[in-house]
Design a protein around this motif. Structure first.
Motif, PDB file in Angstrom:
ATOM      1  N   GLU A   1      11.873 -22.342  -6.476  1.00 39.59           N
ATOM      2  CA  GLU A   1      12.590 -23.278  -7.247  1.00 39.59           C
ATOM      3  C   GLU A   1      12.422 -22.837  -8.741  1.00 39.59           C
ATOM      4  N   THR A   2      11.623 -22.135  -8.948  1.00 39.19           N
ATOM      5  CA  THR A   2      11.211 -21.769 -10.500  1.00 39.19           C
ATOM      6  C   THR A   2      10.933 -20.207 -10.865  1.00 39.19           C
ATOM      7  N   GLY A   3      11.120 -19.577  -9.662  1.00 38.53           N
ATOM      8  CA  GLY A   3      10.822 -17.948  -9.701  1.00 38.53           C
ATOM      9  C   GLY A   3       9.425 -17.629 -10.556  1.00 38.53           C
ATOM     10  N   VAL A   4       8.353 -18.566 -10.571  1.00 40.71           N
ATOM     11  CA  VAL A   4       7.218 -18.401 -11.234  1.00 40.71           C
ATOM     12  C   VAL A   4       6.364 -18.164  -9.961  1.00 40.71           C
ATOM     13  N   PHE A   5       5.360 -17.446  -9.747  1.00 39.20           N
ATOM     14  CA  PHE A   5       4.428 -17.210  -8.842  1.00 39.20           C
ATOM     15  C   PHE A   5       2.992 -17.707  -9.415  1.00 39.20           C
ATOM     16  N   LEU A   6       2.653 -18.443  -8.729  1.00 40.39           N
ATOM     17  CA  LEU A   6       1.058 -19.378  -9.173  1.00 40.39           C
ATOM     18  C   LEU A   6       0.052 -18.716  -8.541  1.00 40.39           C
ATOM     19  N   GLU A   7      -0.689 -17.939  -9.413  1.00 42.54           N
ATOM     20  CA  GLU A   7      -1.887 -17.378  -8.624  1.00 42.54           C
ATOM     21  C   GLU A   7      -3.278 -18.263  -8.629  1.00 42.54           C
ATOM     22  N   PRO A   8      -3.813 -18.275  -7.502  1.00 46.16           N
ATOM     23  CA  PRO A   8      -4.885 -19.494  -7.406  1.00 46.16           C
ATOM     24  C   PRO A   8      -6.072 -18.785  -8.195  1.00 46.16           C
ATOM     25  N   GLU A   9      -6.891 -19.768  -8.914  1.00 45.26           N
ATOM     26  CA  GLU A   9      -8.030 -19.655  -9.250  1.00 45.26           C
ATOM     27  C   GLU A   9      -9.009 -19.601  -8.257  1.00 45.26           C
ATOM     28  N   VAL A  10      -8.858 -20.560  -7.333  1.00 46.28           N
ATOM     29  CA  VAL A  10     -10.087 -20.672  -6.120  1.00 46.28           C
ATOM     30  C   VAL A  10     -10.024 -19.262  -5.551  1.00 46.28           C
ATOM     31  N   LYS A  11     -11.350 -18.952  -5.059  1.00 47.88           N
ATOM     32  CA  LYS A  11     -11.595 -18.045  -4.232  1.00 47.88           C
ATOM     33  C   LYS A  11     -11.908 -18.348  -2.754  1.00 47.88           C
ATOM     34  N   MET A  12     -11.354 -17.495  -1.943  1.00 47.06           N
ATOM     35  CA  MET A  12     -11.365 -17.770  -0.517  1.00 47.06           C
ATOM     36  C   MET A  12     -12.344 -17.043   0.176  1.00 47.06           C
ATOM     37  N   LEU A  13     -13.269 -17.762   0.902  1.00 49.99           N
ATOM     38  CA  LEU A  13     -14.302 -16.966   1.598  1.00 49.99           C
ATOM     39  C   LEU A  13     -14.053 -17.346   3.049  1.00 49.99           C
ATOM     40  N   GLY A  14     -14.157 -16.216   4.013  1.00 46.15           N
ATOM     41  CA  GLY A  14     -13.845 -16.419   5.263  1.00 46.15           C
ATOM     42  C   GLY A  14     -12.537 -16.098   5.910  1.00 46.15           C
ATOM     43  N   GLU A  15     -12.399 -16.501   7.071  1.00 54.11           N
ATOM     44  CA  GLU A  15     -11.001 -16.212   7.886  1.00 54.11           C
ATOM     45  C   GLU A  15     -10.170 -17.255   7.562  1.00 54.11           C
ATOM     46  N   PHE A  16      -8.909 -17.245   7.141  1.00 48.93           N
ATOM     47  CA  PHE A  16      -8.045 -18.309   7.084  1.00 48.93           C
ATOM     48  C   PHE A  16      -6.712 -18.028   7.818  1.00 48.93           C
TER      49      PHE A  16
END
Length: 304
Positions: free
Chosen positions: A289-304
């Motif tokens: 909708e905006t053309g802007v990619f939001l990069e997470p601050e949250v770090k993922m650990l493990g299998e998703f």
């Protein structure tokens, strides 16, 4: 991995209180989600930490180093290998003249309070950030116009060979929500701040005022990891998410906060998968909708 053999080696280094098997990560993250880690290790000295890391390497055991879990999303499947937690024991703070030195596991609020009591100012912005120093250095945590890297003189780290390095602020190459620590896979041991003199009462008043603003604007009564996304250049993540009509949108027990759209919260019964899928949905919707990619601050650990 021969868990019995490995556990015996680690207990010989840390004692029984420093080694936990099948430890739920929900108890060690501010999202209050996440499956069990095979091993949770709690070193209380620098030498103990290095010894443990060397054993894990010798035994080819994968590991993660965490502080207070304030910026982590851990898989519901848990974590194979070991989690080394610094926050419960390696949290010392000392003040000498205009320098504050703190270990990686120290929380930011006590660091700020020790500085204020010593008549030093500058860290008031950090008094409400829930994380520990190690993670704050790695991501150059900040709020209300201040960043951790603004006042750091030096940081001691372990490199990938578990050798100790002392890095200057210039070598840490701080910028918005990043530093060389994460990029070089360093493990923070401690950091030294050099702070200007200030009036203790004025500093306490400022910290309390900023924390009141947090309580007023942020959903602090629900488990979360703070701001879910980094601020994209020229925009604010929360405003973009709200613009896309996602405020209050939920998947399972995870919700885009109705109070602040920049926060994804655990309404009480969320799984990590709910939070992860909501992050992806928000990213996809905002990008379309905006053309802007939001990069997470949250770090993922493990299998998703």
């Amino acid at each position: 991995m021969n868990l019995k053999h490995l556990t015996a080696r680690l207990i010989s280094l840390l004692g029984e209180a420093g080694v936990r098997e099948n430890e739920s990560m929900a108890a060690h993250t501010t999202f209050k989600t996440g499956g069990p880690a095979d091993l949770m290790l709690l070193p209380h000295t620098e030498d103990g930490l290095i010894s443990v890391l060397r054993v894990l390497r010798e035994e080819s055991v994968p590991f993660s180093v965490i502080g207070r879990g304030s910026n982590l999303l851990v898989s519901d499947e848990g974590l194979h290998g070991a989690v080394v937690k610094l926050a419960e024991r390696m949290d010392g703070i000392s003040v000498r003249e205009n320098r504050v030195t703190a270990q990686a596991g120290a929380s930011l609020r006590p660091i700020c309070l020790e500085a204020i009591r010593a008549g030093l100012s500058g860290l008031e912005f950090a008094g409400g950030i829930p994380g520990s120093l190690g993670g704050a250095v790695a991501m150059n945590a900040g709020a209300y116009g201040g960043e951790i890297g603004d006042f750091i003189t030096s940081v001691r780290v372990l490199d990938r060979r578990f050798e100790t390095l002392c890095l200057s602020a210039a070598e840490l190459d701080f910028s918005y929500r990043r530093s060389a620590v994460a990029e070089q896979e360093y493990i923070v041991l401690d950091a030294e701040f050099t702070l200007p003199e200030g009036d203790p009462q004025a500093s306490m008043d400022k910290m309390n005022e900023l924390n009141a603003r947090r309580r007023d604007k942020q959903p602090l009564n629900y488990p979360s990891a703070g701001s879910t996304f980094k601020r994209p250049a020229g925009h604010f993540a929360g405003a973009l998410i709200e613009q896309c009509g996602l405020k209050g949108f939920s998947i399972g027990g995870a919700q885009v906060s109705e109070k602040h759209a920049g926060f994804i919260i655990n309404m009480g019964d969320a799984f990590s998968r709910d939070i992860y899928e909501l992050i992806l949905h928000v990213q996809d919707t905002v990008l379309k909708e905006t053309g802007v990619f939001l990069e997470p601050e949250v770090k993922m650990l493990g299998e998703f």
